[in-house]
Design an enzyme around this catalytic site. Structure first.
Site, PDB file in Angstrom:
ATOM      1  N   HIS A   1      -9.658   1.420   4.892  1.00  0.00           N
ATOM      2  CA  HIS A   1      -8.215   1.627   5.634  1.00  0.00           C
ATOM      3  C   HIS A   1      -8.455   2.696   6.801  1.00  0.00           C
ATOM      4  O   HIS A   1      -9.168   3.433   6.784  1.00  0.00           O
ATOM      5  CB  HIS A   1      -7.330   2.290   4.373  1.00  0.00           C
ATOM      6  CG  HIS A   1      -5.811   2.145   5.271  1.00  0.00           C
ATOM      7  ND1 HIS A   1      -5.359   2.930   6.001  1.00  0.00           N
ATOM      8  CD2 HIS A   1      -4.731   1.260   4.869  1.00  0.00           C
ATOM      9  CE1 HIS A   1      -3.941   2.784   6.378  1.00  0.00           C
ATOM     10  NE2 HIS A   1      -3.819   1.858   5.796  1.00  0.00           N
TER      11      HIS A   1
ATOM     12  N   LYS B   1       0.174   4.262  -0.295  1.00  0.00           N
ATOM     13  CA  LYS B   1      -0.309   5.416   0.289  1.00  0.00           C
ATOM     14  C   LYS B   1      -0.305   6.615  -0.748  1.00  0.00           C
ATOM     15  O   LYS B   1      -0.170   6.431  -1.924  1.00  0.00           O
ATOM     16  CB  LYS B   1      -0.039   5.849   1.666  1.00  0.00           C
ATOM     17  CG  LYS B   1      -0.127   4.475   2.436  1.00  0.00           C
ATOM     18  CD  LYS B   1       0.026   4.993   4.095  1.00  0.00           C
ATOM     19  CE  LYS B   1      -0.206   3.395   4.577  1.00  0.00           C
ATOM     20  NZ  LYS B   1       0.038   3.772   6.284  1.00  0.00           N
TER      21      LYS B   1
ATOM     22  N   SER C   1       3.618  -1.446  10.397  1.00  0.00           N
ATOM     23  CA  SER C   1       5.113  -1.544  10.518  1.00  0.00           C
ATOM     24  C   SER C   1       5.619  -2.902  10.215  1.00  0.00           C
ATOM     25  O   SER C   1       6.692  -3.381  10.699  1.00  0.00           O
ATOM     26  CB  SER C   1       5.509  -1.053  11.967  1.00  0.00           C
ATOM     27  OG  SER C   1       4.877   0.181  12.143  1.00  0.00           O
TER      28      SER C   1
ATOM     29  N   GLU D   1      -5.427  -4.381  10.730  1.00  0.00           N
ATOM     30  CA  GLU D   1      -4.320  -3.126  10.998  1.00  0.00           C
ATOM     31  C   GLU D   1      -4.391  -2.661  12.301  1.00  0.00           C
ATOM     32  O   GLU D   1      -5.268  -1.480  12.351  1.00  0.00           O
ATOM     33  CB  GLU D   1      -4.231  -2.557   9.806  1.00  0.00           C
ATOM     34  CG  GLU D   1      -3.865  -3.231   8.434  1.00  0.00           C
ATOM     35  CD  GLU D   1      -3.429  -2.077   7.594  1.00  0.00           C
ATOM     36  OE1 GLU D   1      -2.395  -2.351   6.923  1.00  0.00           O
ATOM     37  OE2 GLU D   1      -4.043  -0.812   7.275  1.00  0.00           O
TER      38      GLU D   1
ATOM     39  N   GLU E   1      -6.831   5.146   7.769  1.00  0.00           N
ATOM     40  CA  GLU E   1      -6.544   6.492   7.456  1.00  0.00           C
ATOM     41  C   GLU E   1      -7.653   7.039   6.653  1.00  0.00           C
ATOM     42  O   GLU E   1      -8.201   8.238   6.857  1.00  0.00           O
ATOM     43  CB  GLU E   1      -5.163   6.679   6.644  1.00  0.00           C
ATOM     44  CG  GLU E   1      -4.002   6.669   7.319  1.00  0.00           C
ATOM     45  CD  GLU E   1      -2.741   5.686   6.662  1.00  0.00           C
ATOM     46  OE1 GLU E   1      -2.866   5.775   5.383  1.00  0.00           O
ATOM     47  OE2 GLU E   1      -1.902   5.189   7.198  1.00  0.00           O
TER      48      GLU E   1
ATOM     49  N   ASN F   1       0.877  -1.157  -0.193  1.00  0.00           N
ATOM     50  CA  ASN F   1      -0.022   0.017   0.044  1.00  0.00           C
ATOM     51  C   ASN F   1       1.027   1.148   0.066  1.00  0.00           C
ATOM     52  O   ASN F   1       1.564   1.558   1.020  1.00  0.00           O
ATOM     53  CB  ASN F   1      -0.718   0.017   1.408  1.00  0.00           C
ATOM     54  CG  ASN F   1      -1.703   1.237   1.406  1.00  0.00           C
ATOM     55  OD1 ASN F   1      -1.694   2.075   0.508  1.00  0.00           O
ATOM     56  ND2 ASN F   1      -2.206   1.290   2.657  1.00  0.00           N
TER      57      ASN F   1
ATOM     58  N   GLY G   1       2.762   2.967  10.455  1.00  0.00           N
ATOM     59  CA  GLY G   1       3.735   3.939  10.506  1.00  0.00           C
ATOM     60  C   GLY G   1       4.531   4.306  11.529  1.00  0.00           C
ATOM     61  O   GLY G   1       4.978   5.294  11.751  1.00  0.00           O
TER      62      GLY G   1
HETATM   63  P1  PGA Z   1       2.876   0.561   7.537  1.00  0.00           P
HETATM   64  O1  PGA Z   1       1.530   0.863   6.958  1.00  0.00           O
HETATM   65  O2  PGA Z   1       3.472  -0.508   7.042  1.00  0.00           O
HETATM   66  O3  PGA Z   1       3.645   1.852   7.043  1.00  0.00           O
HETATM   67  O4  PGA Z   1       2.912   0.786   9.143  1.00  0.00           O
HETATM   68  C1  PGA Z   1       0.626  -0.158   6.665  1.00  0.00           C
HETATM   69  C2  PGA Z   1      -0.847   0.232   6.333  1.00  0.00           C
HETATM   70  O5  PGA Z   1      -1.182   1.264   6.571  1.00  0.00           O
HETATM   71  O6  PGA Z   1      -1.344  -0.353   5.069  1.00  0.00           O
END
Ligand code: PGA
Length: 263
Positions: free
Chosen positions: A107, A23, A221, A176, A109, A21, A182
């Protein structure tokens, strides 16, 4: 309804499913550069499903690179109407048109910054499946919810609301935990397994035995260093990778997390 032959969804083996992903990262030239390095590097991987979700602007530009490869294209979001006066939105038909096989929904976000409710997620999933897009549906609790002992009730509500009336075919779930996204704070293998086992139990009550064939990805992460211990958990069937998927070498290492994949 036909799905890409490269993806074997809902097989009983639950073969590893690794999704990137990106983003809101990468211009079209950067996305093309990534593909140039990445696609040949994983061309020999036959025992995993590999998916990349670039921003909307790169989808069409890179779609033709995926033809005849073992990697599938995904969008990071979709709208829940087919067409019309919805300025700035993109429909499942348009994503199919641009070459996508998958779409990510729900997601954290999008839930956090764009106020997506489980009902909206549900509408997006239904319309996407109707138009031949397979769905990666994200769920997960915040740190406050975890600290207040609400992890399981939050996951149960997101599953019940997001998947109401949704058939299990062409569906992938991504757990998640918001506190791990992140932040560099990965869930421990034990925390991931506990949540994934709970999610599978909930999926059992929705889908019966079909729950055994559904892939549940872990996200938050994930790195080349921790992928192997996460994938060793019996109910972790793959990963949704943000930051560590932004370099071709990093995502290649994650895809080839097992010895057998070092082709
Ligand atoms: P990350 O993001 O691996 O940077 O923590 C994962 C995601 O939000 O899909």
């Amino acid at each position: 309804m036909t799905f890409s032959a490269k993806i074997v969804l809902n097989n009983w083996m639950r073969r590893p499913f690794l999704a990137a992903n990106w983003k809101m990262n990468k211009t079209i030239p950067e996305a093309l550069d990534f593909m140039h390095a990445f696609l040949p590097s994983v061309a020999g991987v036959r025992d995993a499903d590999i998916v990349i979700a670039p921003p909307f602007t790169s989808l069409f530009a890179i779609a033709e690179r995926f033809v005849g490869t073992n990697v599938s294209l995904a969008a990071q979001n979709v709208f829940y109407e087919e067409k019309g006066a919805f300025t700035g939105e993109v429909s499942p038909l348009m994503l199919k048109d641009a070459g996508c096989d998958f779409v990510i929904t729900g997601h954290s976000e999008r839930r956090q910054y764009f106020h997506e409710s489980d009902e909206i997620v549900n509408r997006k999933i239904k319309l996407s499946l109707k138009h031949g897009l397979a769905v990666i549906c994200c769920i997960g609790e915040t740190l406050a919810e975890r600290d207040n002992g609400k992890t399981f009730s939050v996951l149960a509500a997101q599953i019940a609301g997001g998947l109401a009336g949704v058939a299990p075919q062409n569906l992938v779930i991504a757990y998640e935990p918001v506190w791990a996204i992140g932040t560099g704070k990965t869930a421990t293998a034990a925390q991931a397994q506990e949540a994934h086992a709970f999610i599978r139990k909930e999926l059992h009550s929705l889908y019966g035995d079909d729950a055994e064939s559904l892939r549940i990805l872990y996200g938050g992460s994930v790195t080349p260093e921790n992928i192997e211990s996460l994938m060793a958990c019996p109910d972790v069937d793959g990963a949704l990778v943000g930051g560590a998927s932004l370099t071709a070498a990093g995502f290649e290492k994650i895809v080839k997390f097992t010895r057998g994949n070092t082709l």
